[in-house]
Write an enzyme that holds these catalytic residues in place. Sequence first.
Site, PDB file in Angstrom:
ATOM      1  N   TYR A 459       0.845  -1.178   0.000  1.00 43.26           N
ATOM      2  CA  TYR A 459       0.000   0.000   0.000  1.00 43.26           C
ATOM      3  C   TYR A 459       0.875   1.219   0.000  1.00 43.26           C
ATOM      4  O   TYR A 459       1.921   1.244   0.639  1.00 43.26           O
ATOM      5  CB  TYR A 459      -0.893   0.028   1.246  1.00 43.26           C
ATOM      6  CG  TYR A 459      -1.944  -1.036   1.278  1.00 43.26           C
ATOM      7  CD1 TYR A 459      -1.675  -2.269   1.833  1.00 43.26           C
ATOM      8  CD2 TYR A 459      -3.193  -0.807   0.738  1.00 43.26           C
ATOM      9  CE1 TYR A 459      -2.633  -3.259   1.860  1.00 43.26           C
ATOM     10  CE2 TYR A 459      -4.159  -1.788   0.766  1.00 43.26           C
ATOM     11  CZ  TYR A 459      -3.878  -3.005   1.325  1.00 43.26           C
ATOM     12  OH  TYR A 459      -4.821  -3.976   1.348  1.00 43.26           O
ATOM     13  N   HIS A 467      -6.416   1.370  -2.455  1.00 40.76           N
ATOM     14  CA  HIS A 467      -6.218  -0.057  -2.613  1.00 40.76           C
ATOM     15  C   HIS A 467      -4.745  -0.343  -2.826  1.00 40.76           C
ATOM     16  O   HIS A 467      -4.003   0.510  -3.300  1.00 40.76           O
ATOM     17  CB  HIS A 467      -6.999  -0.564  -3.814  1.00 40.76           C
ATOM     18  CG  HIS A 467      -8.470  -0.570  -3.605  1.00 40.76           C
ATOM     19  ND1 HIS A 467      -9.122  -1.617  -3.025  1.00 40.76           N
ATOM     20  CD2 HIS A 467      -9.401   0.348  -3.879  1.00 40.76           C
ATOM     21  CE1 HIS A 467     -10.398  -1.345  -2.960  1.00 40.76           C
ATOM     22  NE2 HIS A 467     -10.603  -0.149  -3.470  1.00 40.76           N
ATOM     23  N   LYS A 510      -4.656  -5.745  -9.411  1.00 37.85           N
ATOM     24  CA  LYS A 510      -3.368  -5.495  -8.787  1.00 37.85           C
ATOM     25  C   LYS A 510      -2.272  -5.819  -9.792  1.00 37.85           C
ATOM     26  O   LYS A 510      -2.475  -6.582 -10.721  1.00 37.85           O
ATOM     27  CB  LYS A 510      -3.184  -6.379  -7.550  1.00 37.85           C
ATOM     28  CG  LYS A 510      -4.347  -6.319  -6.599  1.00 37.85           C
ATOM     29  CD  LYS A 510      -3.911  -6.013  -5.211  1.00 37.85           C
ATOM     30  CE  LYS A 510      -5.091  -5.837  -4.295  1.00 37.85           C
ATOM     31  NZ  LYS A 510      -5.963  -4.728  -4.693  1.00 37.85           N
TER      32      LYS A 510
END
EC number: 4.6.1.16
Lengths: 552, 479
Positions: A459, A467, A510
Amino acid sequence: MADVENPAPGAPGPEAPEVLTTPRLFKQDKSSTKPQKIPLHQIYALPAPLRTFPLPSFYPNNPLSLFHVLWAWTSQALSPPRAEPSVIHQGHWSPETRSVHIRDPKSIRALWEQGFFGKGNYSRSEPNWLKREQSRQGQGHKRVSELLTVQRREERKMMKWDRARKEQEAILKTRLAEAWVAPVGPKELLALPNSLQDLLVLPVAGLANGHTTPDSLSHPTPPRAPISSTSPGVPPTNISTLSPPELAVNGDQGGETGKVPFPSLNDGHPFSPPETPAMKPASTSRDIVASMPKRRKSVRFSPTVESTTFQLGDPPSPHLGSSTNGKVPNGDMTNETRPLPQPAGAGPPNILDVPVAADGAAASSELVDREHLQLSPEEAFYLVFGLGALSVIDPASGKTMAAQDLFHLFRQLSYFPHSTTPLRPDDPFLVQYAVYHHFRSLGWVPRPGIKFGVDWLLYIGGPVFSHAEFAIMVLPAYTDSYWKSQGREPPRKSWQWLHSISRVQSHALKTMVIVYVDIPPPTQASDPSALLKRYTIREFIMKRWLSNRSRD
Amino acid sequence: MPFDDEDLPPASLNTASDDAPFDAEDGDQAQDFRLFTSLLASPGKQNQASSKAIRRGEKDFESHGTRAQESVLESSRSAMHEVLSYTRQHQPRNPFRGWYFPDRWADMPPESESTTDTATNKQSGDRPTKNHDSAQGLFARERIVALESDKGTMLSSTGRVITSAERFSPGRLKTWLLPEEALFLIERGTLDLWWPARGIEEILPTDEGQAESQANSEKLEDCELGVPLSLQAAYALFIGRDGERGKISLEKYQVYSNLRRSGYRVLRATPLPLQSSPTRTPRSLWQWLFSLLQKTSNPRYPEYGPLVRPGLYRSYVPIFEQLALVQRHKPTPLPPSEVPQPGDPFKIHFHIWKSTSSFIKTKPPPPDFQMAVVDARDSGIPTLEQLDSLLLSTPWDPPTNDEGKQGAGFVYKRLKHAWRNAILAVVDRGLISYMRFGEMAFGEELLYENTNTRPRGKRGGRAGRGRGGGRGRGRGRGK
């Protein structure tokens, strides 16, 4: 970490308690509790549990600011603040869970807010069990991320269900439009009603050849139980019933009378979750079944949601799907944070408008925070060895464990099966800690990434802000000549393994990063500073390349 | 699906990740045959499945027995039928005939493989001669099919004319094809491959001997010169193991033909000049002194104790500097001279250009992508050395310098751009998965130095990316 995480990408990142995403909530919040809203970046201002004392800035065009600087400097010089870390938090080593527990509520908040260390043992990540309990018992409107997640999921479920309902209505409409045939034959013309009175009297509006008359379409018969479905000779009346309530009733009745062509999933039980084969309103009437192809799957629905609690005999509603989906409805109270059963007829659940339960006041007085913060070995060791902001107490002796003992213990425990062989430079703790320390020392916030199938999630700033962007998979590498002479090879991973991880990451939006930790040859030195200095971290981005998207 | 919220994300706030939603989707979508029919539709013929009927984004997962659905399905079906029943014809106007001469150039020197060779060449500053430059990427030794004519647009990125042989040798000044190029053209229906029954002098007479051979070739019929070969024969002739002269492995051919069919220009990889001259800016005296100062002040790490010494800190920078313990990777533009040559599966095999860039096959521009081909069953994921040497053989391509932009989006963008990039085509028995590997350097982004990277005020970092909606419907893929 017993909570069942929804892997759907629509769900928010589990570590990211996104506060205030829906505008509706925003408004509500403004109207009800406007005074105590502290911006997130003020709550989570410190990137580490250490304070800094910056001097005020000096503006050349404002000579007075010089005095401000001087005053701050002299005051700090004369009465210096305590050396940082001024607070050393107390942790308790828990050999059973192999984690370090923080029990002091102040320390829990401090470690969470200043660097996002650990997780609450009853919470998903932020230790907010107490707040959750309080809001569950109706004491004030506390916004807890878990509850918001539940609410958002409910809303999404409602939205999907509504969408499915509209689809079904549209389908039914086209089907009815197609079923209509202008009456041309003499028999059909004769069978037409002569007046409105006739129409009301006429018990059956349909015709023998499977067509419905326009009148029956324009005047839907009032809802009633479709007894007709059991007798084959009766024309299809329910094709003309447009009103949704009867659709649901039809389905249920069909199920009970055993006329469903497909057995429901729960054996013997007439009600199936919404995902299971249904679409009984149409399938109960024989004539239409004959004209329609068999279907496997369909959606059954009811127009209103009567309650949020369910008896097994209740008609199906969109909420039933998830709660019967392999879970006991109110089984795991601690993590799932399902709101308490509410009185029937309360309407769709809105966590923010939970009415104060009758016994809420009585229970509130004895509510004690029973949650503790648990730190993984990497986090605990970083706090002890890197920042010096934590001391860990051994439960056996009651004394503070020294850093070298902690280091040895964590390395020892990382072997599986547990062994007492001499520690290797590539033991799992050391490899993972090197990666953890590397990213922490650059200012990232690494958090465990087990829910995404990786080792760490990175993060920027912390999970409350955004996110995680990067998902870290750690692999050892043996490039040193010592390992070559030993014939040591890294564990061989297949491409299928890599693709499965990368597929999950791209689905969760991601970016996958493979981190190789170059393992140094073994040395005599056993102190963590000397050891960790010899490790090298290499990062490689890995992403699918789509040939038809990169062409131009 | 009226409430399908899987719409395109709005112009994203997050500049770094604007390509991410595409990544989540699958690259290989089912073909919409109605698009093809609109292409095939001739003006005279009435085409019932028009492209106007196409509405994207709706998908029925089950039949609900309405005639409307059936008619849509039927129109789509008939469109597919129409497309598939289209008769493919070999255009008679440009007969492309190729002759299989596997050993014509067998004694040519093999292509130089070393990257450092050219790198040093470029580095020392002397421009390579034109001859050397054009020999780059010729692979004359591997060229085994000679074309009779060299007309056609297909040859804009395929085949090379061999000019380097001595003057009057047969086959000179003809276009010669590599095995993958020949096989691709045959599969495409552009090329007829012939097996020669005569020597190359008779089949491909040189210009100078044209006058006397003119009379000869006149009387030689096609059947006397050789026999045409089938596609199966071509496969048997051209597909081989890695390293065999004049052949190509099946995996590489599959990747090659997949990329060519997708519209890329693909050439066999040649060593690239790795980077322009080393840009080592001379440091000023001040900087040198300063670095000396920092070196000496580099703290000795306490053995077990907290790395951050207790004390009074004015900012977080000294705190985090004391924590820097594990070695970070610093990407450098010049690879050390002792870089190991990449080993066989993990080395660049193909250079790839986008279809839009202008292209001269003898002097191709710097490639857009570099690709290595690996077999999914024979190899595992690369080790650090393999990946490192693979990436070191690709050009230095640091992220664009947007200095001063410290937002989280810019940090992500720079990191994701990576400093070197290579694409790995993982072939699993004909199925190709492309993966981009890039050399990252998180150590280049010191997040603690700037406080702006921390998102402020805006909550829920990915708001506005269409993330909240009902993607859970799963697009019906598994149903």
